[in-house]
Design a protein around this motif. Structure first.
Motif, PDB file in Angstrom:
ATOM      1  N   THR A  10      -1.437  -7.637   6.672  1.00  0.00           N
ATOM      2  CA  THR A  10      -1.686  -6.092   6.896  1.00  0.00           C
ATOM      3  C   THR A  10      -0.430  -5.377   7.224  1.00  0.00           C
ATOM      4  OG1 THR A  10      -2.887  -5.729   8.777  1.00  0.00           O
ATOM      5  CG2 THR A  10      -4.092  -5.782   6.824  1.00  0.00           C
ATOM      6  N   ALA A  28      -5.527   3.653   8.722  1.00  0.00           N
ATOM      7  CA  ALA A  28      -5.339   4.219   7.504  1.00  0.00           C
ATOM      8  C   ALA A  28      -4.596   5.305   7.652  1.00  0.00           C
ATOM      9  CB  ALA A  28      -6.561   4.556   7.058  1.00  0.00           C
ATOM     10  N   LYS A  49      -9.067   9.569   0.109  1.00  0.00           N
ATOM     11  CA  LYS A  49      -8.174   8.354  -0.140  1.00  0.00           C
ATOM     12  C   LYS A  49      -7.851   7.617   1.555  1.00  0.00           C
ATOM     13  CE  LYS A  49      -6.135   6.970  -2.991  1.00  0.00           C
ATOM     14  NZ  LYS A  49      -6.505   5.751  -3.543  1.00  0.00           N
ATOM     15  N   GLU A  72     -11.086   5.763   1.765  1.00  0.00           N
ATOM     16  CA  GLU A  72     -10.836   4.467   0.734  1.00  0.00           C
ATOM     17  C   GLU A  72      -9.890   3.461   1.476  1.00  0.00           C
ATOM     18  OE1 GLU A  72      -8.583   3.269  -3.393  1.00  0.00           O
ATOM     19  OE2 GLU A  72      -9.576   5.380  -3.035  1.00  0.00           O
ATOM     20  N   VAL A  73      -8.756   3.571   2.020  1.00  0.00           N
ATOM     21  CA  VAL A  73      -7.964   3.096   2.712  1.00  0.00           C
ATOM     22  C   VAL A  73      -8.638   2.507   3.947  1.00  0.00           C
ATOM     23  CG1 VAL A  73      -5.404   2.755   3.756  1.00  0.00           C
ATOM     24  CG2 VAL A  73      -5.952   4.002   1.694  1.00  0.00           C
ATOM     25  N   HIS A  80      -9.984   0.979  12.241  1.00  0.00           N
ATOM     26  CA  HIS A  80      -9.791   0.930  10.653  1.00  0.00           C
ATOM     27  C   HIS A  80      -9.292   2.412  10.388  1.00  0.00           C
ATOM     28  CE1 HIS A  80     -11.802  -2.896  11.294  1.00  0.00           C
ATOM     29  NE2 HIS A  80     -12.981  -2.251  11.606  1.00  0.00           N
ATOM     30  N   LYS A 130     -10.856  -0.273   2.989  1.00  0.00           N
ATOM     31  CA  LYS A 130      -9.795  -1.528   2.799  1.00  0.00           C
ATOM     32  C   LYS A 130      -9.398  -2.398   3.806  1.00  0.00           C
ATOM     33  CE  LYS A 130      -8.958  -2.497  -1.120  1.00  0.00           C
ATOM     34  NZ  LYS A 130      -9.562  -3.643  -2.051  1.00  0.00           N
ATOM     35  N   MET A 146       0.923  -1.135   0.021  1.00  0.00           N
ATOM     36  CA  MET A 146      -0.002   0.067  -0.270  1.00  0.00           C
ATOM     37  C   MET A 146       0.766   1.127   0.041  1.00  0.00           C
ATOM     38  SD  MET A 146      -3.227   0.953   2.609  1.00  0.00           S
ATOM     39  CE  MET A 146      -4.161  -0.624   2.023  1.00  0.00           C
ATOM     40  N   GLU A 206     -11.752  -4.544   5.544  1.00  0.00           N
ATOM     41  CA  GLU A 206     -11.954  -5.757   4.804  1.00  0.00           C
ATOM     42  C   GLU A 206     -11.155  -6.614   5.143  1.00  0.00           C
ATOM     43  OE1 GLU A 206     -11.769  -6.922  -0.130  1.00  0.00           O
ATOM     44  OE2 GLU A 206     -12.486  -4.815   0.492  1.00  0.00           O
ATOM     45  N   TYR A 207      -9.707  -6.139   5.183  1.00  0.00           N
ATOM     46  CA  TYR A 207      -8.609  -6.977   5.306  1.00  0.00           C
ATOM     47  C   TYR A 207      -8.688  -7.663   6.771  1.00  0.00           C
ATOM     48  CZ  TYR A 207      -5.834  -4.784   1.340  1.00  0.00           C
ATOM     49  OH  TYR A 207      -5.434  -4.269   0.077  1.00  0.00           O
TER      50      TYR A 207
END
Length: 327
Positions: free
Chosen positions: A41, A318, A23, A26-27, A314, A30, A1, A33-34
């Motif tokens: 990660t 990010a 952004k 968005e991360v 989360h 993600k 990433m 989700e991970y």
């Protein structure tokens, strides 16, 4: 990433452009989700961050510590009462030394008239990103998680009716940083924001002016009311939360005559009934149950406080991945 914002300070979202915030979101999604898929990660393998706390913390400390561990790094918790800061060491010297030891410094300092200045002094003297874990004016980590939660639940934010409402509480004289961050951030996403509070609990004039500017520029709206029922009426999201009268009264006294005169400012089932049928109740937590909100509301079908709290990890991941990473 790819760490698009390597070295960028995270002191207020006002200093992040909207595409940059997008952004981060968005991360954040993600990262969630991970996490749910138990995917690797370790984007910050062998990276170290120092977490400086002048105040107590549950969600912020643990989301940062667990988050960095899940990113493959290590977080060092620092109780500032056990640091040389408590003997007068300067923010400059602290930042210079700690930034030479690791890859990020995060700090919570909510003392009125001191916290944000302390963070900015560290930022001027740090070779690594400074992350604001809440100060007297801003709480960008919470704001980002709140925005993520709203996007997750509603998908579309344009003209979403969001009411940020003062509520009665007696636990401590709370900072203004959460509502101030929300009134600055939400209008940038075209929400129709209402700020409601009783006389005496104003937010700074410059923040109100900026919130109105963001609304005008992004197609949302911003208004102030001193009527609690008006704020609840037809709202899609309600955020009833206490904050202190710091702007008008710098005393750290928790309970005073002004506070006691507004015991009726409480999130009840009757107030929720005034809102949209699908209204969502949010709170940064901890909530002063029984004062700020009835148990039946915070534990009820409209509440998304635990989703909101979960998203703290989360969004924290990010921010750290995007500012502290190498590749």
């Amino acid at each position: 990433m790819k760490p698009l914002f390597k070295g960028k300070h995270f002191i207020t979202l006002e200093e992040w452009k909207k595409p940059e915030i997008d952004k981060l979101l968005e991360v954040s999604f993600k990262m969630k989700e991970y996490f749910y898929n138990n995917e690797d990660t370790t984007f910050l393998k062998n990276k170290t961050a120092f977490l400086m706390f002048f105040e107590q913390s549950t969600r912020t400390r643990n989301s940062m510590e667990a988050g960095l561990a899940q990113l493959g790094g290590h977080a060092t918790f620092l109780d500032t009462s056990k640091m040389q800061i408590s003997h007068g060491e300067s923010a400059k010297d602290t930042a210079k030394i700690l930034s030479s030891y690791g890859h990020g410094i995060a700090c919570r300092n909510c003392f009125w008239g001191i916290g944000n200045d302390f963070l900015r002094e560290m930022a001027k003297n740090s070779s690594v990103p400074i992350m604001n874990l809440q100060c007297d004016l801003y709480h960008p980590m919470q704001g980002l998680a709140d925005l993520m939660t709203i996007q997750e639940v509603f998908k579309e934010t344009k003209h979403l009716k969001v009411s940020i409402i003062w509520a009665y509480a007696t636990t401590h004289k709370k900072p203004i940083s959460v509502p101030l961050t929300q009134i600055l951030l939400f209008p940038r996403y075209a929400m129709d924001v209402t700020l409601a509070y009783p006389e005496g609990y104003d937010l700074p004039d410059w923040a109100i002016k900026q919130a109105k500017k963001h609304a005008e520029e992004n197609g949302g709206s911003f208004k102030i009311t001193h009527n609690m029922e008006e704020a609840f009426k037809d709202a899609d999201v309600v955020i009833p939360k206490n904050w202190g009268s710091w702007v008008n009264n710098q005393s750290d006294e928790v309970v005073d005559d002004l506070l006691e005169s507004y015991k009726g400012w409480k999130c009840t089932e009757d107030m929720i009934a005034l809102a949209s049928p699908n209204v969502k109740y949010m709170h940064a937590l901890p909530a002063d149950r029984g004062n700020e909100v009835e148990d039946s509301v915070i534990d009820g079908e409209h509440s998304i406080v635990y989703l909101e709290a979960e998203n703290r990890i989360h969004t924290a991941k990010a921010v750290m991945a995007m500012t502290m990473g190498d590749k």
